[in-house]
Design an enzyme around this catalytic site. Sequence first.
Site, PDB file in Angstrom:
ATOM      1  CG  ASP A  11       3.957  -0.352  -0.825  1.00  0.00           C
ATOM      2  OD1 ASP A  11       5.149  -0.060  -1.042  1.00  0.00           O
ATOM      3  OD2 ASP A  11       3.029   0.060  -1.544  1.00  0.00           O
ATOM      4  CB  SER A  12       5.547   3.713   0.763  1.00  0.00           C
ATOM      5  OG  SER A  12       5.230   3.453  -0.581  1.00  0.00           O
ATOM      6  CB  CYS A  74       8.042  -0.440  -0.127  1.00  0.00           C
ATOM      7  SG  CYS A  74       8.631   1.212  -0.444  1.00  0.00           S
ATOM      8  CB  THR A  76      11.351   3.315  -1.966  1.00  0.00           C
ATOM      9  OG1 THR A  76      10.658   3.741  -3.147  1.00  0.00           O
ATOM     10  CG2 THR A  76      12.257   4.426  -1.508  1.00  0.00           C
ATOM     11  CD  GLU A 154      -2.192   6.231  -5.838  1.00  0.00           C
ATOM     12  OE1 GLU A 154      -2.639   7.322  -5.450  1.00  0.00           O
ATOM     13  OE2 GLU A 154      -1.429   5.524  -5.159  1.00  0.00           O
ATOM     14  CB  CYS A 186       7.130   1.174  -9.247  1.00  0.00           C
ATOM     15  SG  CYS A 186       5.853   2.079  -8.342  1.00  0.00           S
ATOM     16  CG  HIS A 188       1.258   2.453  -7.706  1.00  0.00           C
ATOM     17  ND1 HIS A 188       1.825   2.382  -6.463  1.00  0.00           N
ATOM     18  CD2 HIS A 188       0.103   3.148  -7.538  1.00  0.00           C
ATOM     19  CE1 HIS A 188       1.043   3.006  -5.590  1.00  0.00           C
ATOM     20  NE2 HIS A 188       0.003   3.482  -6.213  1.00  0.00           N
TER      21      HIS A 188
END
Lengths: 267, 267
Positions: A11-12, A74, A76, A154, A186, A188
């Site tokens: 992942d990024s 990820c 993206t 976060e 996403c 997150h």
Amino acid sequence: MNTERPIGIFDSGIGGLTVVKAIQAALPFERIVYFGDTARVPYGPKSQITIRKYAADDTAILMRYQPKMIIVACNTVSALALDVVEKSSGNIPVIGVLKSGAILAVQVTKNNRIGVIGTQATVCSNAYACAINELDADIEVISKACPLFVPLAEEGLTSHSATRLIAEHYLTEIRQQHIDTLVLGCTHYPILRQVIEETIGNGISIIDSAEAVAIRARALLSDSGLLNRSQKAFIPHLLVSDLPQKFSVLYQLFMGSEQPDVDLVEV
Amino acid sequence: MNTERPIGIFDSGIGGLTVVKAIQAALPFERIVYFGDTARVPYGPKSQITIRKYAADDTAILMRYQPKMIIVACNTVSALALDVVEKSSGNIPVIGVLKSGAILAVQVTKNNRIGVIGTQATVCSNAYACAINELDADIEVISKACPLFVPLAEEGLTSHSATRLIAEHYLTEIRQQHIDTLVLGCTHYPILRQVIEETIGNGISIIDSAEAVAIRARALLSDSGLLNRSQKAFIPHLLVSDLPQKFSVLYQLFMGSEQPDVDLVEV
């Protein structure tokens, strides 16, 4: 192929830990190597050229560990550079959160109206809509970029009233579109799942792409006889390109457990 | 030295455009070369080793344009790697937003209690407190990291009620510490200045590090006879390591004017 080889996940940044968690739940006896490109996170707002270069780098790092499968955690990269990962990884299976989320969403929707939320890049790429419409051209996809959800997650503001206001700000429009299914596009976003669920309202099925990719990974490994036969649980092998401050706090937030040792790799 | 040489300014991303704007206001006849490392933004959460490597790269890019001065618009680099910039730029003057903000804050405070807000890395480095206490050891510095301010600014939510709630969340504690001066220790924060000012309350002086560095740059160039004698206004020369989506919207938000051409450079 040696079934003891690990599943490589990248992942990024740290968001893909929600995928690690979902894989551990679905496949508790698999070795996992996770690479988070924390030195170059986030990929979301960057251009396609840069994202494709990073995808090749990330794959090369995982290939050092001879994985039997690569999971692109990820969204993206799943949206803009899955072909780069496939080209850089020989002939092992590569699956991404995006297509997995799309498949599950298509199975779940009843009124053929699916909402997708994600980063600016994921939404602008229109990749979820393409993936869903490749499976069923009659489905209407309504997308919305929600850039503040990542930093809110976060910061651990999972039930703060500001998070509720931001959720209202992002989700009001999409809610009025009579969707019956919402894809968390996403990695997150599962951290904010409760607020998102409460804001979007009753009767809308939430598709968590991390869970979706884990279901698909299990099916794929099982079908090709690649499940690890050992009955031992492994601690995931963590690689990052930078050790961010608060890493252990974030690990705890995402995984619900203490952070194991982590290796620093150069990109 | 040729006084027509440009002022080089760099930042981890686009936030440093607030410094470009302040320099244009204070020094309207200077050429400006701005580099924003948009491919690797943000620096804030990254480790010191990574930030120092990036600082050297950024300086090398500006040095191709033979600047007569370098301004470090990035608080994170100002805090953790100003010496790297000095070492990489020969003997031209190097000034950073951090020390400039510290000098102005020390001049302004009357009760010797200064608040500083910034990114996690800037606050954790304790660099503002050190810079302020180097100037006056009797001053009490109260710091607070506000990681959500950058994405809120970039979303353009400059007066949204969620932004007010987040400002309350971050600033309540610092307000109770009886400060009379608050340093905006991140170049994005001037975009949210009104909300911050209203939340922190009356009677507290706000120090904008971008304005502070511009005042110092003018004094320094003037003292060393390096002011450009031309009476022509220049469009800033923009360099970025990646062209992010919404760049023109963000440029408009930061600069209040249309985005000029921008050059892509590799890092």
